[in-house]
Design a protein around this motif. Structure first.
Motif, PDB file in Angstrom:
ATOM      1  N   TRP A 154      27.757 -56.668  58.087  1.00 29.48           N
ATOM      2  CA  TRP A 154      27.568 -57.254  56.805  1.00 29.48           C
ATOM      3  C   TRP A 154      28.010 -56.663  55.662  1.00 29.48           C
ATOM      4  O   TRP A 154      28.628 -57.273  54.512  1.00 29.48           O
ATOM      5  CB  TRP A 154      26.206 -57.638  56.693  1.00 29.48           C
ATOM      6  N   TRP A 155      27.889 -55.045  55.670  1.00 29.86           N
ATOM      7  CA  TRP A 155      28.138 -54.298  54.454  1.00 29.86           C
ATOM      8  C   TRP A 155      28.567 -53.143  54.848  1.00 29.86           C
ATOM      9  O   TRP A 155      28.102 -52.343  55.843  1.00 29.86           O
ATOM     10  CB  TRP A 155      27.003 -54.404  53.727  1.00 29.86           C
ATOM     11  N   ARG A 156      29.950 -52.519  54.081  1.00 28.77           N
ATOM     12  CA  ARG A 156      30.271 -51.281  54.498  1.00 28.77           C
ATOM     13  C   ARG A 156      30.148 -50.503  52.932  1.00 28.77           C
ATOM     14  O   ARG A 156      30.709 -51.162  52.047  1.00 28.77           O
ATOM     15  CB  ARG A 156      31.718 -51.155  54.800  1.00 28.77           C
ATOM     16  N   SER A 157      29.728 -49.270  53.019  1.00 35.09           N
ATOM     17  CA  SER A 157      29.480 -48.535  51.575  1.00 35.09           C
ATOM     18  C   SER A 157      31.173 -48.231  51.140  1.00 35.09           C
ATOM     19  O   SER A 157      31.199 -48.039  49.871  1.00 35.09           O
ATOM     20  CB  SER A 157      28.902 -47.405  51.646  1.00 35.09           C
ATOM     21  N   ASP A 159      33.727 -50.107  51.466  1.00 35.90           N
ATOM     22  CA  ASP A 159      34.591 -51.079  50.938  1.00 35.90           C
ATOM     23  C   ASP A 159      34.892 -51.236  49.592  1.00 35.90           C
ATOM     24  O   ASP A 159      35.766 -51.399  49.006  1.00 35.90           O
ATOM     25  CB  ASP A 159      33.910 -52.580  51.374  1.00 35.90           C
ATOM     26  N   TRP A 185      21.417 -50.990  48.598  1.00 36.65           N
ATOM     27  CA  TRP A 185      21.962 -51.942  49.071  1.00 36.65           C
ATOM     28  C   TRP A 185      21.670 -53.378  48.337  1.00 36.65           C
ATOM     29  O   TRP A 185      20.480 -53.535  48.422  1.00 36.65           O
ATOM     30  CB  TRP A 185      21.870 -52.324  50.648  1.00 36.65           C
ATOM     31  N   THR A 188      23.906 -58.193  49.772  1.00 37.22           N
ATOM     32  CA  THR A 188      25.230 -58.944  49.751  1.00 37.22           C
ATOM     33  C   THR A 188      26.165 -58.527  50.775  1.00 37.22           C
ATOM     34  O   THR A 188      26.141 -57.399  51.237  1.00 37.22           O
ATOM     35  CB  THR A 188      25.854 -58.997  48.482  1.00 37.22           C
ATOM     36  N   ARG A 189      27.357 -59.601  51.259  1.00 40.44           N
ATOM     37  CA  ARG A 189      28.255 -59.160  52.080  1.00 40.44           C
ATOM     38  C   ARG A 189      29.230 -58.330  51.447  1.00 40.44           C
ATOM     39  O   ARG A 189      29.639 -58.918  50.387  1.00 40.44           O
ATOM     40  CB  ARG A 189      28.776 -60.269  52.883  1.00 40.44           C
ATOM     41  N   SER A 190      29.815 -57.353  51.841  1.00 43.20           N
ATOM     42  CA  SER A 190      30.787 -56.387  51.326  1.00 43.20           C
ATOM     43  C   SER A 190      31.994 -56.882  51.602  1.00 43.20           C
ATOM     44  O   SER A 190      32.241 -57.214  52.953  1.00 43.20           O
ATOM     45  CB  SER A 190      30.550 -55.057  51.616  1.00 43.20           C
ATOM     46  N   CYS A 195      34.972 -56.987  45.557  1.00 46.42           N
ATOM     47  CA  CYS A 195      34.139 -56.091  45.071  1.00 46.42           C
ATOM     48  C   CYS A 195      33.592 -56.504  43.543  1.00 46.42           C
ATOM     49  O   CYS A 195      32.630 -55.948  43.174  1.00 46.42           O
ATOM     50  CB  CYS A 195      35.094 -54.681  44.756  1.00 46.42           C
ATOM     51  N   ARG A 200      29.233 -62.834  45.513  1.00 51.97           N
ATOM     52  CA  ARG A 200      29.327 -62.502  47.280  1.00 51.97           C
ATOM     53  C   ARG A 200      27.967 -63.282  47.957  1.00 51.97           C
ATOM     54  O   ARG A 200      26.900 -63.333  47.519  1.00 51.97           O
ATOM     55  CB  ARG A 200      29.185 -61.317  47.421  1.00 51.97           C
TER      56      ARG A 200
END
Length: 230
Positions: A154-157, A159, A185, A188-190, A195, A200
């Motif tokens: 779902w999420w990467r810091s 991105d 966080w 949301t999806r990254s 960005c 999102r």
């Protein structure tokens, strides 16, 4: 009529007069002696500036010793000091070397387990499990937080990371440190393509299960930390 003969005093009168004169003389002498012995101003004299010239007058006598003494001729002696100065360098411990990734333990931290509306904050805990001190870059340029739900990432810091920086620190043997400022966080999806988007997709709640995994440089957390969204 003839003149009357002068009345003569008795010997006792003369003795009393002599005694009186002697007493007056003794009082005068006693007063002079008290003034010489007592001198109540002596204590003040010690505080007067006139007493200072005596030590200051002797100071010039000692001052020529450093100016004209033969010590300058002995100045070449300090030139031999490099020999002893090298010995402490030889005894200094070696500088810490970069940490072996195998002795670094990384653990993901979250400020809770179940979240409804409060912010979700991520942190990293590092431990040097080795027996020697070592250096390591722990800056944001080598940090990565990853949120997954099942097989879905779902999420990467990394991105949408901005202005990453390095921070090289020395980790003492057995030392544990924690990142000072948590990463929030927004649920949301990254994606590197969204960005700047305000629309999102949001992570679903209702008790959905998520996991956090972290990495610092070459070291990845051995386990994931679970949390729930409602």
């Amino acid at each position: 009529m003839g003149s009357q003969p002068r009345r003569r005093h008795s010997p006792a009168v003369y003795r009393r007069r002599r005694i009186a004169v002697l007493l007056i003389a003794l009082l005068v002498v006693a007063g002079v002696v008290w003034a010489v012995i007592a001198q109540p101003w002596r204590g003040l004299a010690d505080l007067l500036p006139q007493s200072a010239p005596e030590p200051t007058a002797s100071a010039p006598a000692s001052s020529p010793r450093p100016t004209g003494s033969p010590t300058p001729t002995e100045s070449p002696a300090p030139t031999e000091s490099p020999e002893p100065s090298e010995s402490p360098d030889d005894g200094e411990p070696p500088a810490p070397q970069p940490c072996d990734p195998h002795v670094i333990e990384v653990v993901p931290l979250i400020n809770g387990e179940r979240f409804r509306t409060r912010p979700i904050e991520f942190s990293i805990q590092l431990t040097n499990t080795g027996s020697v001190d070592c250096t390591m870059n722990v800056g944001t340029s080598v940090q990565q937080f990853v949120v997954t739900s099942g097989t879905d990432t779902w999420w990467r810091s990394t991105d949408c990371q901005r202005e990453p920086s390095d921070m090289v620190v020395t980790l003492a043997a057995g030392q544990t440190v924690t990142s000072a400022e948590p990463l929030v966080w927004d649920r949301t999806r990254s994606s590197v393509d969204t960005c700047d988007s305000e629309n999102r997709p949001r992570a679903p709640g209702g008790g959905a299960t998520y996991h956090l995994k972290v990495r610092v440089g070459e070291v990845e957390s051995a386990s994931m930390t679970r949390f729930f969204l409602y």
